[in-house]
Design a protein around this motif. Structure first.
Motif, short mmCIF file in Angstrom:
data_model
loop_
_atom_site.label_atom_id
_atom_site.label_comp_id
_atom_site.label_asym_id
_atom_site.label_seq_id
_atom_site.Cartn_x
_atom_site.Cartn_y
_atom_site.Cartn_z
N ILE A 41 26.85 1.86 44.15
CA ILE A 41 26.62 1.07 43.07
C ILE A 41 25.49 1.54 42.28
O ILE A 41 24.25 1.42 42.31
CB ILE A 41 25.94 -0.28 43.91
N PRO A 42 25.86 2.17 40.93
CA PRO A 42 25.03 2.68 39.93
C PRO A 42 24.19 1.95 39.40
O PRO A 42 22.96 2.42 38.96
CB PRO A 42 25.94 3.40 39.21
N TYR A 43 24.30 0.51 39.30
CA TYR A 43 23.72 -0.13 38.56
C TYR A 43 22.55 -1.08 39.49
O TYR A 43 21.50 -1.86 39.06
CB TYR A 43 24.40 -1.51 38.07
N LEU A 46 19.53 4.24 42.27
CA LEU A 46 19.68 5.42 41.46
C LEU A 46 20.41 6.52 42.18
O LEU A 46 20.20 7.09 43.11
CB LEU A 46 18.03 5.91 41.53
N ILE A 47 21.35 6.92 41.19
CA ILE A 47 22.44 7.88 41.49
C ILE A 47 22.30 8.78 40.24
O ILE A 47 22.68 8.71 39.06
CB ILE A 47 23.64 7.52 41.81
N PRO A 48 22.07 10.10 40.54
CA PRO A 48 21.55 11.09 39.27
C PRO A 48 22.95 11.28 38.49
O PRO A 48 22.63 11.36 37.08
CB PRO A 48 21.30 12.38 40.10
N GLN A 49 24.06 11.41 38.91
CA GLN A 49 25.28 11.69 38.14
C GLN A 49 25.76 10.30 37.35
O GLN A 49 26.23 10.34 36.13
CB GLN A 49 26.36 12.01 38.82
N THR A 57 17.26 1.10 37.21
CA THR A 57 17.12 1.70 38.71
C THR A 57 16.21 2.58 38.92
O THR A 57 15.96 2.73 40.15
CB THR A 57 18.71 2.35 38.87
N PHE A 58 15.38 3.17 37.88
CA PHE A 58 14.41 4.21 38.40
C PHE A 58 13.43 3.24 38.94
O PHE A 58 12.44 3.83 39.97
CB PHE A 58 13.82 4.87 37.24
N LEU A 59 13.29 2.00 38.75
CA LEU A 59 12.35 1.30 39.45
C LEU A 59 13.04 0.23 40.52
O LEU A 59 12.53 0.06 41.57
CB LEU A 59 11.57 0.31 38.44
N THR A 60 14.06 -0.33 40.40
CA THR A 60 14.41 -1.45 41.20
C THR A 60 15.26 -0.76 42.15
O THR A 60 15.37 -1.59 43.33
CB THR A 60 15.76 -2.43 40.31
N THR A 61 15.46 0.61 42.27
CA THR A 61 16.13 1.16 43.55
C THR A 61 15.24 1.14 44.63
O THR A 61 15.77 1.07 45.76
CB THR A 61 16.93 2.50 43.20
N THR A 62 14.00 0.69 44.40
CA THR A 62 13.02 0.83 45.60
C THR A 62 13.30 -0.39 46.43
O THR A 62 12.99 -0.26 47.51
CB THR A 62 11.58 1.11 44.88
N LEU A 128 23.69 11.96 45.13
CA LEU A 128 22.63 11.58 46.21
C LEU A 128 22.03 10.08 45.65
O LEU A 128 21.67 9.85 44.67
CB LEU A 128 21.65 12.41 46.16
N VAL A 129 22.20 9.26 46.89
CA VAL A 129 21.55 8.16 46.60
C VAL A 129 20.35 7.70 47.04
O VAL A 129 19.85 8.14 47.75
CB VAL A 129 22.54 6.82 47.60
N ILE A 130 19.37 7.44 45.67
CA ILE A 130 17.62 7.60 45.99
C ILE A 130 17.60 6.10 46.04
O ILE A 130 17.73 5.16 45.16
CB ILE A 130 17.26 8.23 44.70
N ALA A 131 17.10 5.47 47.07
CA ALA A 131 16.93 3.92 47.02
C ALA A 131 15.99 3.78 48.37
O ALA A 131 15.88 4.75 49.41
CB ALA A 131 18.25 3.20 47.49
#
Length: 370
Positions: A41-43, A46-49, A57-62, A128-131
């Motif tokens: 779910i890219p929105y 945070l998924i680099p690609q 998402t740089f903030l909300t993915t946390t 890679l899923v960063i969350a």
């Protein structure tokens, strides 16, 4: 009526956002689930690609957890840790800490995945899923290590006792083990490492310290120069000298690059408790000291009032009961004479002094810290 849960505003908002985003992520995964594809779910995550078009998402993915186990741990961490830190620091400082401890580790993890993709040409690094709240969890442990450096936690009924500064490395070890299972990905390991260093760097060099109102300490003090919060204090004794040497060289390099500013003599002396430069308390200690003094003053006043009440009751019981005065008996020699009661001529100052002696006296003498 059920008891009302008293939560500071920032902690309450963060818990609501965590719950809503995690439930939304679970609902989307449930509707789009198939046995032959991985759902991203890219929105939300945070998924680099895929997430460059969704910079938030740089903030909300946390605040997105992918399973009930990690969601439960995240809720407990934010509830207890957030409530404590927000009350110790203020809502504004706590919100700033959350943004820094979330945004910077996520960005560093994003850059790491791009680096490994350029190195290996493996597209899995860009997917890679960063969350997850892992950077916040370890950041809370680092903050507790600053506020409670000498506190010891006893586990398993006394079988294991650990000081609070030992928990960040223990947490990194647990995350490393879980990354070897399907429960966590390699991104969690990077988030834990980056969260540790980012939170320590911010608290060590940049966070504004609370001014001590009882001294001439300036309000522009930043960071924490105390030896108990040095990076080497998080490591076991045998490797501590090695870590101290490496950290000193890294710090000198950062100072030469003008990224960090060295502590002044006033900062070091204040951290050691030298009152010539003004006492520099740990964040929240001024508020705690004020609350402690207020509690002691109220308790002393309460004890004196109780003692005054008991003395007054004892005096009332021991005083003789005055006899009734008989009216004058009229005589045959003349008319009845009515005696006029004499006015009380005791001065008011004597009565006020007696009341002050009865109730006791409370004086507030602030400590001389100059």
């Amino acid at each position: 009526m059920p008891p009302r849960i008293n939560l500071p505003p920032v902690t309450r908002i963060v818990l609501i956002v965590l719950g809503l985003q995690s439930v939304l992520s679970a609902a989307i995964r449930y509707r789009q689930w198939t046995a032959h594809s991985d759902i991203v779910i890219p929105y939300l995550n945070l998924i680099p690609q895929l997430s460059l078009s969704y910079p938030w998402t740089f903030l909300t993915t946390t605040f997105v957890e992918s399973n009930i186990f990690t969601l439960s741990i995240a809720c407990l961490t934010l509830y207890h840790g957030g409530r404590y830190l927000e009350r110790a620091w203020s809502s504004r400082e706590f919100a700033k800490f959350l943004v820094i401890a979330s945004l910077i580790p996520n960005a560093l993890c994003f850059a790491t995945s791009i680096f490994f993709f350029a190195l290996t040409r493996n597209e899995q690094w860009t997917l890679l899923v960063i969350a997850g709240t892992i950077p916040l969890q370890i950041s809370f442990l680092v903050a507790f290590s600053q506020l409670l450096p000498a506190h010891t936690v006893t586990l398993f009924r006394g079988l294991l006792s650990l000081r609070v500064p030992r928990f960040p490395l223990l947490y990194i070890g647990v995350v490393t083990l879980l990354c070897m299972t399907p429960m966590l990905s390699i991104a969690s390991f990077f988030l834990a490492i980056y969260g540790f260093f980012v939170s320590w760097t911010y608290l060590r060099f940049y966070k504004v310290a609370f001014p001590d109102l009882d001294t001439s300490q300036p309000s522009s003090l930043r960071g924490d120069a105390s030896e108990t919060f040095a990076i080497a204090e998080f490591f076991p004794g045998p490797v501590r000298p090695i870590v101290a040497t490496i950290s000193t060289h890294v710090f000198n390099l950062l100072v030469a690059m003008r990224i960090c500013v060295p502590f002044s003599a006033a900062d070091i002396a204040a951290a050691r408790g030298d009152h010539r430069f003004g006492h520099r308390a740990t964040p929240g200690s001024v508020r705690a000291e004020a609350e402690r003094r207020r509690a002691l003053a109220l308790r002393a006043l309460d004890q004196r009032l109780h003692a005054a009440t008991a003395n007054a009751a004892a005096r009332a019981q021991s005083a003789p009961v005055p006899h009734a005065v008989s009216p004058p008996v009229p005589t045959a020699a003349g008319p009845t004479v009515h005696s006029q009661p004499q006015p009380v001529t005791q001065p008011m100052t004597t009565q006020a002094a007696g009341n002050a002696t009865l109730l006791g006296q409370t004086n507030y003498n602030p400590d001389d810290r100059s």
